[in-house]
Design a protein around this motif. Structure first.
Motif: not given
Lengths: 455, 216
Positions: A49, A424, A427
């Motif tokens: 992530s 990204g 997460l």
């Protein structure tokens, strides 16, 4: 267990398995926060992530230095993936509030164990949504002009514009969501503080717990505040997402100028928001081994919410087609035909399949009990909703009133980098929530355990 | 193991009050900083290569504004005087004055004098001197008591709110055509009213505060 996978849940099915007691619950969930080092899967997930988050940083740097021309947006299609993804992210976030606030008001027992996941998801998704319009500004440094202050310029924002309502709504929504999350997690932070063994953690969670002692007066105040906030949040999230719909509906573009947009957007939010919570709950359940707390009961309930959401969406899709075809407006009709059979046709039809037709499988108890299928269906709904947002954002602009003003939209590499980057960011934030805050609402699940004992 | 002492609550309360105060202070600062003259450079008097005095040349000697600012009636730019304009007089009087040395040097080397700009507008503002002159806006409306300035200083902050204060209500700022360049003009009982001047100059006030009037 085997029976619940193949049959409908029995009427008296436990929300939380009987082997969970008040003590084991607190210790089990708190130990995930207090353990010295996170499990390997957490590090792998967080690392991936974080790598995607770096894509976002690079993308934003390029975007701010070069300008939004790096994206595929052009005249006539000046709203591209970024705006579609703004709607997509805010819909996912709204789903979190619906699960945690709306179903608090209905006293649904399944909401107690999933609401923290829903709210962590919402707080991770809301920044992704908020970033999109700011990145889309030609001069992002001036985003603060949206604030209603006029010391220098002598002008105020256009308060008749839904774009400005949108800014106010989103700001209030994010601030309220943070406070709502905090009001709910306060007793759990105190539990973590009490179970902490090292001094830094005692201090960290001690400060966050604001000196919570668990007295009756404190509990009473906390429950009242939480109920009032839920009663505010539930209608608020409907209005927030309706205003996002008005961003489009207030435009005269064919395909947008439609009174059904506010509820249509909200239906999408219910469906896709619940879908992302289902996916995250499945992952958290297996990652942290919380099979006893997050049971088939929860998945069964959330699957039904998704099913209802997809039926509401189907209703909206019928009107999406009926309106233009029944109307005598040539521009509306040609725009719809372009949407359904023109350049965007593949996305249009796969979106209908993923968000309406495939979720009909959820009528079957077998499917609702099978987490692999649930995971795949939820993933399909989220992808389908992304496609839906992209189709109605770009197709209308591609096929405006004047044929001389027609043109197709092609996203560039940087458009995809924006999508990957915000995933990204989402997460990364979610993994941090997972590591540093109890991911199950201890206070509320304790109530469920007591209720079940009383039965 | 008691981590927090009896006074922990006091510290926490103090910290929360402190955070609140900082937030209020920051918001107030954002609001107040633009109103400070230091930020807008209002009232500031920059150094100039030659200490030119409008007070001496305009109020004392009676030069017309247009004698030096030659293009103010025809162009967006009022025009800074060329060295040759200075030299119409200063080739005859004060020919050896030390403070005029940059002027002579400019003539000898054929390079313009670099004056320091006092009134700066951003490039996205399309300001035009000629239309303001043509519609009866006097020099002193924006440049303040320029005829009495020994050194030129900035009389207004040039914020958009200041521009709009006149664009939204221009009538009180208008004067008869023959008084536009008078640095000491005062409205008297015999002056035509602002509304009469609006009609006379054909000023359409409803369009004056449109974005495109200044940002084209």
């Amino acid at each position: 267990m085997a029976t619940t996978l193949t049959n409908e849940l029995p009427a008296g099915a436990p929300v939380v398995r009987p082997d969970v007691t008040l003590t084991t619950l607190s210790e089990d969930v708190s130990s995930r926060v207090l353990m010295r080092s996170a499990p390997l899967w957490w590090w792998i997930g967080f690392g991936l992530s974080f790598a995607l988050l770096m894509v976002l940083i690079v993308q934003m740097a390029v975007l701010f230095i070069v300008g939004i021309g790096v994206w595929g947006v052009e005249i006539p299609v000046a709203w591209g993936l970024a705006i579609a993804e703004y709607v997509w992210w805010i819909a996912l976030a709204s789903g979190g509030t619906i699960v945690s606030a709306l179903f608090f008001l209905t006293r649904s027992p399944w909401r107690s164990a999933t609401n923290r996941i829903a709210e962590s998801m919402l707080l991770s998704a809301a920044p992704c949504a908020g970033l999109m319009p700011i990145m889309h500004l030609g001069r992002p440094g001036f985003f603060y002009w949206l604030f209603p202050y006029s010391t220098v310029m002598g002008v105020w924002p256009q308060m008749r514009s839904p774009l400005w309502w949108d800014f106010i709504c989103l700001l209030c929504y994010i601030l309220m969501s943070i406070m709502y999350y905090y009001a709910g997690i306060l007793p759990d932070l105190a539990t973590v503080r009490d179970l902490a063994t090292t001094k830094p953690k005692k201090i960290f969670y001690g400060i966050l717990a604001l000196g919570w002692r668990g007295s009756v007066a404190e509990w009473q105040n906390q429950r009242i505040v939480y109920a009032i906030m839920s009663a505010i949040m539930a209608p608020m999230v409907i209005s927030v997402h309706s205003v996002v719909g008005l961003d489009y509906a207030a435009g005269l573009t064919p395909g947008w100028h439609d009174t059904q947009f506010p509820p249509y957007f909200f239906f999408g939010a219910v469906t896709s928001g619940t879908a992302v919570i289902v996916m995250l709950t499945i992952l958290v359940r297996w990652g942290y081994g919380l099979q006893s707390v997050l049971t088939e009961y929860h998945f069964n309930a959330m699957a039904k919410v998704m099913l209802v959401g997809s039926l509401m969406l189907a209703y909206a899709y019928v009107w999406e087609a009926f309106g233009p075809l029944y109307s005598s407006d040539v521009a509306e009709r040609t725009e719809f035909l372009h949407r359904a059979f023109g350049f965007t046709a593949p996305l249009f039809w796969s979106e209908k399949i993923l968000t309406v037709i495939v979720p009909q499988l959820l009528w079957l108890p077998v499917v609702r009990g099978n987490q692999v299928l649930l995971f795949l269906i939820s993933g399909g709904i989220i992808v389908g909703m992304w496609q839906e947002r992209v189709v109605f954002t770009t197709a209308s602009l591609e096929h405006n009133y004047m044929p001389s003003y027609w043109g197709n939209y092609f996203p560039t590499l940087w458009d995809w980098a924006t999508l990957a980057g915000t995933i990204g960011l989402f997460l990364t934030l979610f993994f941090l929530f997972l590591r540093f805050a109890p991911i199950i609402s201890l206070a509320e699940v304790r109530e469920i355990i007591e209720d079940e004992k009383a039965k | 193991m008691a981590v927090f002492g009896p006074r922990a609550n006091l510290f926490m309360t103090a910290a929360l009050v402190g955070v609140f105060c900082v937030c209020v202070f920051l918001v107030a600062a954002i609001w107040v900083v633009p109103l400070v003259d230091y930020n807008s450079q209002q009232q500031f008097t920059p150094e100039q290569p030659i200490p030119f005095s409008h007070k001496h040349h305009v109020s004392g000697l009676g030069l017309d504004c247009r004698y030096c600012h030659t293009t103010v009636e025809e162009s967006s730019n009022a025009g800074m005087p060329s060295t040759a304009i200075c030299m119409t007089c200063h080739s005859q009087i004060w020919t050896n004055a030390a403070m005029l040395e940059p002027d002579r040097k400019s003539l000898a080397e054929n390079t313009p004098i670099r004056w320091t700009r006092v009134y700066t507008l951003p490039d996205y503002v399309y300001f035009d001197h000629s239309i303001h002159i043509a519609k009866g806006v006097g020099c002193t409306e924006c440049h303040g008591p320029i005829g009495d300035m020994a050194m030129t200083w900035k009389a207004n902050n040039l914020y958009m709110s200041w521009c709009l204060s006149c664009h939204r209500d221009p009538a009180p700022h208008l004067r008869p055509k023959d008084q536009v360049f008078n640095p000491h003009w005062r409205r008297t009982d015999s002056t035509p009213s602002g509304d009469a001047l609006l009609v006379q100059y054909h000023i359409k006030t409803e369009a004056l505060s449109d974005c495109g009037i200044c940002h084209r």
